[in-house]
Write a protein that holds these residues in place. Structure first.
Motif, PDB file in Angstrom:
ATOM      1  N   LEU A   1      -0.338   3.435   8.122  1.00  0.00           N
ATOM      2  CA  LEU A   1       0.005   3.501   6.744  1.00  0.00           C
ATOM      3  C   LEU A   1       0.651   4.976   6.572  1.00  0.00           C
ATOM      4  O   LEU A   1       1.191   5.293   5.731  1.00  0.00           O
TER       5      LEU A   1
ATOM      6  N   ILE B   1       0.902  -1.200  -0.016  1.00  0.00           N
ATOM      7  CA  ILE B   1       0.159   0.021  -0.128  1.00  0.00           C
ATOM      8  C   ILE B   1       0.878   1.131  -0.080  1.00  0.00           C
ATOM      9  O   ILE B   1       1.853   1.542   0.870  1.00  0.00           O
TER      10      ILE B   1
ATOM     11  N   LEU C   1      -5.725  -3.523   2.001  1.00  0.00           N
ATOM     12  CA  LEU C   1      -6.099  -2.762   2.737  1.00  0.00           C
ATOM     13  C   LEU C   1      -7.384  -3.239   3.467  1.00  0.00           C
ATOM     14  O   LEU C   1      -7.657  -2.738   4.567  1.00  0.00           O
TER      15      LEU C   1
ATOM     16  N   LYS D   1       4.395   4.768   7.435  1.00  0.00           N
ATOM     17  CA  LYS D   1       4.558   3.353   7.175  1.00  0.00           C
ATOM     18  C   LYS D   1       6.107   2.893   7.611  1.00  0.00           C
ATOM     19  O   LYS D   1       6.367   1.761   8.319  1.00  0.00           O
TER      20      LYS D   1
ATOM     21  N   ASP E   1      -9.380  -1.765  -1.621  1.00  0.00           N
ATOM     22  CA  ASP E   1      -8.855  -3.074  -2.627  1.00  0.00           C
ATOM     23  C   ASP E   1      -8.261  -4.058  -1.548  1.00  0.00           C
ATOM     24  O   ASP E   1      -8.265  -3.872  -0.333  1.00  0.00           O
TER      25      ASP E   1
ATOM     26  N   LEU F   1      -4.581   6.326  -0.319  1.00  0.00           N
ATOM     27  CA  LEU F   1      -3.740   5.305  -0.196  1.00  0.00           C
ATOM     28  C   LEU F   1      -4.306   4.065  -0.863  1.00  0.00           C
ATOM     29  O   LEU F   1      -5.471   3.722  -0.842  1.00  0.00           O
ATOM     30  N   ASP F   2      -3.512   3.401  -1.695  1.00  0.00           N
ATOM     31  CA  ASP F   2      -4.055   2.013  -2.341  1.00  0.00           C
ATOM     32  C   ASP F   2      -2.696   1.271  -2.627  1.00  0.00           C
ATOM     33  O   ASP F   2      -1.543   1.752  -2.682  1.00  0.00           O
ATOM     34  N   SER F   3      -3.259  -0.146  -3.326  1.00  0.00           N
ATOM     35  CA  SER F   3      -1.921  -0.979  -3.637  1.00  0.00           C
ATOM     36  C   SER F   3      -1.531  -0.589  -5.097  1.00  0.00           C
ATOM     37  O   SER F   3      -0.603  -1.159  -5.214  1.00  0.00           O
TER      38      SER F   3
END
Lengths: 197, 197
Positions: B32, A53, B6, B35, B3, A62-64
């Motif tokens: 996050l 992430i 997460l 991180k 997704d 926030l994302d993959s």
């Protein structure tokens, strides 16, 4: 009274937002009493999140993947941009399903007290995105606090002459809110911007 | 709306005791957004705990060594044994500093409603320890609930004729109160004025 690894774990958990010493102990016990399953799957989920992430380079979500799923989605309207303070706000707006445009995460609001100036926020990145010319409307969705509203005014000043239509979330009585318990400011604002039935 | 990684992380956090969807999201964002530091040190603490913390084979405490630090401590009185329902209760008694003997974690209390019988608890292990002959006094420190008190009576019946003095925490423990959540002063006072059963 606890030894090294247990003490470290409890202190780490207690430092998370919303948790204190007691809830941290309770969670540590819960995890350790079912070590093979719960603890390992939590470690796996955290490690996976840590690896995959990231912050979206376009909007700050926030994302993959980068760009994130919102920026990547071809069905979303690229002419309307919603400015929010943080990722939690993005999630809150997204949950409603009432907005189908793009986002821009500011990373906070201007605050003289907390020493947050324009350079700590992604205001330059926002203005840069707007100079691209694709965005026609900017919805400022910041909290209705003093800092939120002064940030909104600061942004409005800097978007002046940029040929974008600047809007903000409507102020008024929250859905489900009892009039009797609302603060005077909210009632006065709702009265001023009353709408035809 | 989230997704894979997460979503998995938030669901894992939300399943911890005392946390729900909103607090899980808040913690996930907190981890996050920093991180490199917070997330990694939490992963490290959990991994370390998973590797090194085990149940003590003697008393049932959680510790990074077996026997645990309480069982190993030569300064502690081996003639007095405190019987508690769970590790959280052991920590609660230990925190007061009012007890310098050994412990025995039952793993719960007898409960007809929850289907907990004597075989689900470490009652046989307790009787085995007592047959060793070293223990002169057993302090039953179970919660002052119906299940806790019937477990105390069950234990007393089985220790009958074993030449151990059976005591229980003094009343002062509020009826219906769970030991784990009591304040230190109440636990310490109840430990000092323990009474014969």
């Amino acid at each position: 009274m606890f030894d090294g690894p247990l003490d470290t774990l409890i202190r780490q958990l207690a430092s998370l937002p919303g948790l204190g010493g007691r809830s941290a102990k309770r969670i540590a016990l819960h995890l350790l009493s079912a070590k093979g399953t719960k603890l390992d799957s939590l470690i796996k989920a955290l490690t996976e999140a840590s690896k995959s992430i990231n912050t979206c380079g376009t909007c700050g979500n926030l994302d993959s993947s980068d760009p994130c799923r919102v920026c990547r989605d071809p069905s979303r309207d690229k002419t309307i941009l919603c400015v929010i303070a943080g990722v939690a706000d993005l999630w809150a707006v997204e949950r409603t399903g009432a907005f189908r445009g793009q986002y821009h995460v500011l990373g906070g609001v201007l605050s003289a007290l907390d020493g947050v100036g324009p350079d700590q926020l992604t205001i330059n990145e926002l203005l840069q995105r707007l100079r691209g010319g694709e965005v026609k409307e900017v919805v400022i969705a910041l909290s209705a606090t003093v800092d939120g509203q002064s940030t909104a005014h600061y942004l409005m000043d800097h978007m002046d002459g940029m040929n974008v239509h600047v809007t903000r979330l409507a102020h008024g009585v929250p859905i489900g809110g009892a009039l009797e318990f609302l603060d005077d400011g909210t009632i006065a604002t709702a009265m001023k911007s009353r709408a035809s039935l």
